[in-house]
Scaffold this motif. Structure first.
Motif, PDB file in Angstrom:
ATOM      1  N   SER A 204      -2.290  12.208   1.849  1.00 48.66           N
ATOM      2  CA  SER A 204      -2.718  11.446   3.028  1.00 48.66           C
ATOM      3  C   SER A 204      -3.746  10.387   2.654  1.00 48.66           C
ATOM      4  O   SER A 204      -3.689   9.248   3.134  1.00 48.66           O
ATOM      5  CB  SER A 204      -3.297  12.403   4.073  1.00 48.66           C
ATOM      6  N   ILE A 205      -4.707  10.761   1.810  1.00 50.73           N
ATOM      7  CA  ILE A 205      -5.711   9.791   1.367  1.00 50.73           C
ATOM      8  C   ILE A 205      -5.040   8.675   0.571  1.00 50.73           C
ATOM      9  O   ILE A 205      -5.371   7.489   0.723  1.00 50.73           O
ATOM     10  CB  ILE A 205      -6.795  10.486   0.520  1.00 50.73           C
ATOM     11  N   ALA A 206      -4.070   9.038  -0.266  1.00 52.28           N
ATOM     12  CA  ALA A 206      -3.334   8.035  -1.043  1.00 52.28           C
ATOM     13  C   ALA A 206      -2.563   7.089  -0.123  1.00 52.28           C
ATOM     14  O   ALA A 206      -2.479   5.888  -0.384  1.00 52.28           O
ATOM     15  CB  ALA A 206      -2.380   8.723  -2.017  1.00 52.28           C
ATOM     16  N   THR A 207      -1.992   7.630   0.961  1.00 45.95           N
ATOM     17  CA  THR A 207      -1.268   6.791   1.919  1.00 45.95           C
ATOM     18  C   THR A 207      -2.199   5.766   2.546  1.00 45.95           C
ATOM     19  O   THR A 207      -1.854   4.579   2.670  1.00 45.95           O
ATOM     20  CB  THR A 207      -0.623   7.653   3.017  1.00 45.95           C
ATOM     21  N   PHE A 208      -3.398   6.189   2.944  1.00 45.42           N
ATOM     22  CA  PHE A 208      -4.374   5.265   3.526  1.00 45.42           C
ATOM     23  C   PHE A 208      -4.689   4.142   2.544  1.00 45.42           C
ATOM     24  O   PHE A 208      -4.642   2.951   2.901  1.00 45.42           O
ATOM     25  CB  PHE A 208      -5.660   6.007   3.904  1.00 45.42           C
ATOM     26  N   ALA A 209      -5.016   4.504   1.302  1.00 40.61           N
ATOM     27  CA  ALA A 209      -5.385   3.500   0.310  1.00 40.61           C
ATOM     28  C   ALA A 209      -4.211   2.570   0.002  1.00 40.61           C
ATOM     29  O   ALA A 209      -4.386   1.349  -0.120  1.00 40.61           O
ATOM     30  CB  ALA A 209      -5.866   4.188  -0.968  1.00 40.61           C
ATOM     31  N   THR A 210      -3.021   3.141  -0.092  1.00 39.20           N
ATOM     32  CA  THR A 210      -1.824   2.344  -0.394  1.00 39.20           C
ATOM     33  C   THR A 210      -1.547   1.329   0.703  1.00 39.20           C
ATOM     34  O   THR A 210      -1.321   0.136   0.427  1.00 39.20           O
ATOM     35  CB  THR A 210      -0.603   3.264  -0.567  1.00 39.20           C
ATOM     36  N   VAL A 211      -1.551   1.788   1.951  1.00 37.37           N
ATOM     37  CA  VAL A 211      -1.245   0.895   3.068  1.00 37.37           C
ATOM     38  C   VAL A 211      -2.317  -0.179   3.213  1.00 37.37           C
ATOM     39  O   VAL A 211      -2.024  -1.334   3.559  1.00 37.37           O
ATOM     40  CB  VAL A 211      -1.090   1.707   4.372  1.00 37.37           C
ATOM     41  N   TRP A 212      -3.588   0.175   2.930  1.00 36.40           N
ATOM     42  CA  TRP A 212      -4.656  -0.830   2.964  1.00 36.40           C
ATOM     43  C   TRP A 212      -4.359  -1.951   1.965  1.00 36.40           C
ATOM     44  O   TRP A 212      -4.476  -3.138   2.294  1.00 36.40           O
ATOM     45  CB  TRP A 212      -6.010  -0.188   2.649  1.00 36.40           C
ATOM     46  N   VAL A 213      -3.977  -1.598   0.762  1.00 34.28           N
ATOM     47  CA  VAL A 213      -3.659  -2.591  -0.263  1.00 34.28           C
ATOM     48  C   VAL A 213      -2.470  -3.446   0.176  1.00 34.28           C
ATOM     49  O   VAL A 213      -2.478  -4.675   0.031  1.00 34.28           O
ATOM     50  CB  VAL A 213      -3.373  -1.911  -1.613  1.00 34.28           C
ATOM     51  N   TRP A 214      -1.435  -2.810   0.734  1.00 35.81           N
ATOM     52  CA  TRP A 214      -0.282  -3.572   1.206  1.00 35.81           C
ATOM     53  C   TRP A 214      -0.679  -4.555   2.304  1.00 35.81           C
ATOM     54  O   TRP A 214      -0.188  -5.687   2.333  1.00 35.81           O
ATOM     55  CB  TRP A 214       0.792  -2.615   1.724  1.00 35.81           C
ATOM     56  N   LEU A 215      -1.549  -4.127   3.209  1.00 28.38           N
ATOM     57  CA  LEU A 215      -2.020  -5.022   4.266  1.00 28.38           C
ATOM     58  C   LEU A 215      -2.748  -6.228   3.678  1.00 28.38           C
ATOM     59  O   LEU A 215      -2.567  -7.366   4.124  1.00 28.38           O
ATOM     60  CB  LEU A 215      -2.942  -4.269   5.229  1.00 28.38           C
ATOM     61  N   MET A 216      -3.581  -5.988   2.675  1.00 17.16           N
ATOM     62  CA  MET A 216      -4.324  -7.082   2.051  1.00 17.16           C
ATOM     63  C   MET A 216      -3.384  -8.040   1.316  1.00 17.16           C
ATOM     64  O   MET A 216      -3.604  -9.249   1.299  1.00 17.16           O
ATOM     65  CB  MET A 216      -5.364  -6.521   1.079  1.00 17.16           C
ATOM     66  N   ILE A 217      -2.329  -7.501   0.714  1.00 16.24           N
ATOM     67  CA  ILE A 217      -1.331  -8.369   0.063  1.00 16.24           C
ATOM     68  C   ILE A 217      -0.673  -9.278   1.088  1.00 16.24           C
ATOM     69  O   ILE A 217      -0.540 -10.489   0.887  1.00 16.24           O
ATOM     70  CB  ILE A 217      -0.279  -7.512  -0.657  1.00 16.24           C
ATOM     71  N   LEU A 218      -0.267  -8.692   2.216  1.00 13.32           N
ATOM     72  CA  LEU A 218       0.376  -9.482   3.272  1.00 13.32           C
ATOM     73  C   LEU A 218      -0.566 -10.536   3.837  1.00 13.32           C
ATOM     74  O   LEU A 218      -0.188 -11.702   4.005  1.00 13.32           O
ATOM     75  CB  LEU A 218       0.853  -8.551   4.388  1.00 13.32           C
ATOM     76  N   LEU A 219      -1.803 -10.132   4.130  1.00 14.62           N
ATOM     77  CA  LEU A 219      -2.769 -11.070   4.706  1.00 14.62           C
ATOM     78  C   LEU A 219      -3.123 -12.177   3.716  1.00 14.62           C
ATOM     79  O   LEU A 219      -3.332 -13.334   4.115  1.00 14.62           O
ATOM     80  CB  LEU A 219      -4.036 -10.318   5.139  1.00 14.62           C
TER      81      LEU A 219
ATOM     82  N   MET B 287       5.722   6.807   3.446  1.00 15.60           N
ATOM     83  CA  MET B 287       5.111   5.641   2.818  1.00 15.60           C
ATOM     84  C   MET B 287       4.368   6.015   1.540  1.00 15.60           C
ATOM     85  O   MET B 287       4.207   5.190   0.637  1.00 15.60           O
ATOM     86  CB  MET B 287       4.166   4.939   3.801  1.00 15.60           C
ATOM     87  N   PHE B 288       3.900   7.257   1.451  1.00 14.44           N
ATOM     88  CA  PHE B 288       3.273   7.724   0.211  1.00 14.44           C
ATOM     89  C   PHE B 288       4.275   7.658  -0.938  1.00 14.44           C
ATOM     90  O   PHE B 288       3.907   7.343  -2.077  1.00 14.44           O
ATOM     91  CB  PHE B 288       2.766   9.155   0.394  1.00 14.44           C
ATOM     92  N   ALA B 289       5.531   7.950  -0.646  1.00 21.39           N
ATOM     93  CA  ALA B 289       6.564   7.956  -1.689  1.00 21.39           C
ATOM     94  C   ALA B 289       6.742   6.569  -2.307  1.00 21.39           C
ATOM     95  O   ALA B 289       7.067   6.448  -3.482  1.00 21.39           O
ATOM     96  CB  ALA B 289       7.889   8.447  -1.114  1.00 21.39           C
ATOM     97  N   PHE B 290       6.535   5.503  -1.515  1.00 25.59           N
ATOM     98  CA  PHE B 290       6.723   4.143  -2.021  1.00 25.59           C
ATOM     99  C   PHE B 290       5.480   3.603  -2.719  1.00 25.59           C
ATOM    100  O   PHE B 290       5.503   2.512  -3.287  1.00 25.59           O
ATOM    101  CB  PHE B 290       7.103   3.201  -0.884  1.00 25.59           C
ATOM    102  N   GLY B 291       4.380   4.342  -2.638  1.00 26.76           N
ATOM    103  CA  GLY B 291       3.153   3.892  -3.280  1.00 26.76           C
ATOM    104  C   GLY B 291       3.338   3.751  -4.783  1.00 26.76           C
ATOM    105  O   GLY B 291       3.886   4.637  -5.431  1.00 26.76           O
ATOM    106  N   GLY B 292       2.878   2.659  -5.326  1.00 27.36           N
ATOM    107  CA  GLY B 292       3.024   2.411  -6.756  1.00 27.36           C
ATOM    108  C   GLY B 292       3.976   1.285  -7.069  1.00 27.36           C
ATOM    109  O   GLY B 292       3.915   0.702  -8.158  1.00 27.36           O
ATOM    110  N   THR B 293       4.865   0.940  -6.117  1.00 28.05           N
ATOM    111  CA  THR B 293       5.804  -0.157  -6.375  1.00 28.05           C
ATOM    112  C   THR B 293       5.071  -1.484  -6.567  1.00 28.05           C
ATOM    113  O   THR B 293       5.573  -2.379  -7.264  1.00 28.05           O
ATOM    114  CB  THR B 293       6.803  -0.303  -5.213  1.00 28.05           C
ATOM    115  N   GLU B 294       3.869  -1.600  -5.968  1.00 23.41           N
ATOM    116  CA  GLU B 294       3.111  -2.846  -6.089  1.00 23.41           C
ATOM    117  C   GLU B 294       2.574  -3.078  -7.505  1.00 23.41           C
ATOM    118  O   GLU B 294       2.003  -4.135  -7.791  1.00 23.41           O
ATOM    119  CB  GLU B 294       1.955  -2.875  -5.082  1.00 23.41           C
ATOM    120  N   ILE B 295       2.765  -2.112  -8.394  1.00 23.10           N
ATOM    121  CA  ILE B 295       2.344  -2.292  -9.788  1.00 23.10           C
ATOM    122  C   ILE B 295       3.052  -3.490 -10.424  1.00 23.10           C
ATOM    123  O   ILE B 295       2.594  -4.031 -11.434  1.00 23.10           O
ATOM    124  CB  ILE B 295       2.631  -1.006 -10.603  1.00 23.10           C
ATOM    125  N   ILE B 296       4.151  -3.925  -9.817  1.00 22.68           N
ATOM    126  CA  ILE B 296       4.859  -5.121 -10.303  1.00 22.68           C
ATOM    127  C   ILE B 296       3.906  -6.305 -10.384  1.00 22.68           C
ATOM    128  O   ILE B 296       3.947  -7.101 -11.325  1.00 22.68           O
ATOM    129  CB  ILE B 296       6.046  -5.456  -9.378  1.00 22.68           C
TER     130      ILE B 296
END
Length: 478
Positions: A363-378, A210-219
Motif C-alpha cells: 500500500s505504501i509502495a502504491t502511494f509512492a508510485t502513483v505520486w511519481v506518476w502524477l508528477m510525470i503527467l503534470l 496499480m502496485f503491480a505496474f510499479g517499476g515500469t517508469e524505470i524506462i
C-alpha cells in the motif's frame, strides 16, 4: 572497489537491456504474489482492472517518453519536475521515487521469503532474505553493461516461464491433464459471476492492481545510460500494451480458469499453489523457482533505479554530494549501499511482523508510485503548455491524446490514492505518505533551498567576474 566523484554514469545499456530491465521491474511480486490480493477483491473482474490500469500507465509512460527522448537524463523524474514544476516538486518527486524503490524492494524481498517456504517451511524466513541481500548487493556493484546483461537473462527466464505456464494451462483446459480438477474457462463466470463483488470490488482492486505496474517508469531512468535514447526509449514504451495483455491479463485469465478464484489464497504465489493443487508437482516446483528469480530480478532493477535517481539528485544539489560517488565501472556505490541497508531493514521487519507486512508495504509502495506518476503527467502537461506550436511539431516522440488523455489519467491516479483510505490495511499508506511529504518539504526549506540559493549566488558572482567575450569599445570623442 574504488570510487571517484569525478566519474560519471556510463552509456552501456542497449535496446534489449532497457526493454528487459523494465520487464524485470514490472513482472515481479505484484504479479506473482500480489495478484492474489486483487483477485480476492474483484474476482475474475480483476482482468478488467488490469486493462484499465494498464492503459493509464501506458499514457504515463508515453508522457515520460516524450520528455526522455527530448532530454535524456539519469535523474529523469526529479529533473523534469524541477524544470517544469519547480524546485520543491522536483525534490519531492526524486525522493518519493527513491522511497518507492525502497518500499517495493521490501515487498519483493518479503515475497521471496514466502516463496522459499514452499520448499523449506520450517526454515525461518529471515535467513533466506539475508542470503538474497548478499547476492543482490554483489550483483549491483558490477558495471552497467554487466548489470544490463544479467538483468536481460533474468527477465528472459521469467518471460519463458510465463509463456510456458500459459501453454501448460491451455493443455490442462483442453486435454484435461490433472484428472478431475474442475479446470474450465467457465470458472471465470460460474462462481458468483465475472464481478462477484460488484463494481465496488472492481474499484477497490485498483489499490493493489496499480502496485503491480510499479517499476515500469524505470524506462525513464535508463535514458541516461542508454546508447541511443531516441530509438531505445520508444521501443521500450511501445511494447507495454503487449506486455500487459500477455503477462497480466492472459496469464491471470488462465490462472482463474484452472481453479475458481475463491480457492486462491495468500500463503505463497497463486501460480505455484494452483499447479500444486492440480497435482502437477513438477510444474509447481519449476514455477516456484521462476517466482524466486522474478523477485531477485525485480529487486535488482529497483536498486539500479533508486541508485540512478539519487545520483541525479546529488548532481542538482538535492541530495548529499557523497551520493555522486561512482566506481571506476560507473556504478553509484553509495546509493547502492543505501538500498542494501534498506533491504536489511526488510529482513528485520520480516522477523518482527511476518504476517501483515506485505499488504502494508504494498500500500505504501502504491502511494509512492502513483505520486511519481502524477508528477510525470503534470511535468509533461507543464512542458507542453510552454511550447510553441513549432516546438510541438518538432517533438520526436509526442504523447498521444493530448490534452484530454492526460487530464483523465491525472484524475484516475488521484482516485487511486483516495482508494487507499477504504481499507484498514492500506489506510496506513496515506498516513505514511502524508508524513513523508511533510517531512521532505521541511527538509527542503530548512536545508536544501538555502544551499541551492548559495550555489546560485556563487554562480552569479562568477559570471559577473568573468571577462566579457566582446572587446570594450572606446567611448566616442565629443
Amino acid at each position: 572497489m574504488t570510487t571517484d566523484t569525478s566519474s560519471t554514469l556510463q552509456r552501456g545499456l542497449k535496446s534489449r537491456h532497457i526493454r528487459f530491465i523494465a520487464l524485470g521491474s514490472a513482472i515481479g511480486t505484484g504479479l506473482f504474489y500480489g495478484s492474489s490480493e486483487s483477485i480476492k477483491t474483484a474476482g475474475p473482474g480483476v482482468l478488467l482492472a488490469y486493462l484499465i490500469g494498464g492503459a493509464a500507465v501506458f499514457l504515463v509512460l508515453r508522457s515520460l517518453g516524450e520528455m526522455a527522448v527530448s532530454s535524456p537524463s539519469a535523474g529523469s523524474f526529479g529533473e523534469y519536475a524541477t524544470k517544469y514544476l519547480g524546485k520543491l516538486p522536483g525534490f519531492l518527486t526524486g525522493w518519493t521515487y527513491a522511497l518507492e524503490m525502497i518500499v517495493v524492494c521490501l515487498a519483493d524481498i518479503t515475497a521471496l521469503g514466502l516463496y522459499m517456504g514452499f520448499w523449506f517451511p520450517d526454515v525461518p524466513r529471515w535467513i533466506w532474505l539475508l542470503a538474497a541481500v548478499a547476492v543482490i548487493g554483489v550483483m549491483n556493484l558490477f558495471s552497467v553493461k554487466v548489470f544490463g546483461e544479467l538483468e536481460f537473462w533474468l527477465s528472459f527466464a521469467k518471460i519463458v516461464a510465463i509463456v510456458a505456464m500459459i501453454l501448460g494451462g491451455f493443455a490442462i483446459l483442453v486435454f484435461g491433464i490433472g484428472g478431475d480438477s474442475g479446470a474450465s474457462i467457465s470458472n471465470l463466470w460460474d462462481h458468483g459471476g465475472f464481478l462477484p463483488n460488484g463494481v465496488e470490488g472492481l474499484v477497490l482492486s485498483f489499490a493493489v492492481v496499480m502496485f503491480a505496474f510499479g517499476g515500469t517508469e524505470i524506462i525513464g531512468v535508463t535514458a541516461g545510460e542508454a546508447q541511443n535514447p531516441e530509438k531505445t526509449i520508444p521501443q521500450a514504451v511501445n511494447s507495454i500494451p503487449v506486455r500487459i495483455m500477455l503477462f497480466y491479463v492472459l496469464t491471470l485469465a488462465v490462472l482463474m480458469s484452472l481453479d475458481p478464484w475463491k480457492h486462491i489464497g495468500s500463503e505463497g504465489s497463486p501460480f505455484v499453489e494452483i499447479f500444486a493443487g492440480l497435482g502437477v508437482t513438477a510444474a509447481a516446483g519449476v514455477l516456484n523457482l521462476v517466482v524466486i528469480i522474478a523477485a531477485l530480478s525485480a529487486i535488482n532493477s529497483d536498486i539500479f533505479a533508486a541508485g540512478r535517481i539519487m545520483y541525479g539528485m546529488a548532481e542538482r544539489g538535492q541530495a548529499p554530494k557523497v551520493m555522486r560517488k561512482v566506481s571506476r565501472n560507473g556504478v553509484p556505490t553509495m546509493t547502492v549501499g543505501i538500498m542494501i541497508g534498506a533491504l536489511l531493514l526488510g529482513v528485520v521487519l520480516n522477523y518482527l511482523m511476518p504476517e501483515r507486512i506485505f499488504l502494508v508495504i504494498a500500500s505504501i509502495a502504491t502511494f509512492a508510485t502513483v505520486w511519481v506518476w502524477l508528477m510525470i503527467l503534470l511535468s509533461q502537461v507543464s512542458a507542453r503548455r510552454k511550447m510553441t506550436p513549432e516546438e510541438v511539431a518538432e517533438l520526436k516522440y509526442p504523447a498521444p491524446f493530448w490534452p484530454y488523455g492526460q487530464i483523465i489519467t491525472i484524475v484516475f491516479m488521484a482516485g487511486v490514492v483516495v482508494l487507499l483510505a477504504f481499507s484498514e490495511d492500506s489506510r496506513i499508506a496515506l498516513i505514511v505518505g502524508g508524513v513523508w511529504l511533510a517531512l521532505m518539504t521541511s527538509v527542503f526549506y530548512l536545508f536544501v533551498r538555502p544551499g541551492l540559493r548559495r550555489a546560485e549566488a556563487v554562480a552569479g558572482e562568477t559570471a559577473d567576474a568573468a571577462p566579457s567575450a566582446e572587446p570594450v569599445k572606446a567611448a566616442p570623442r565629443a
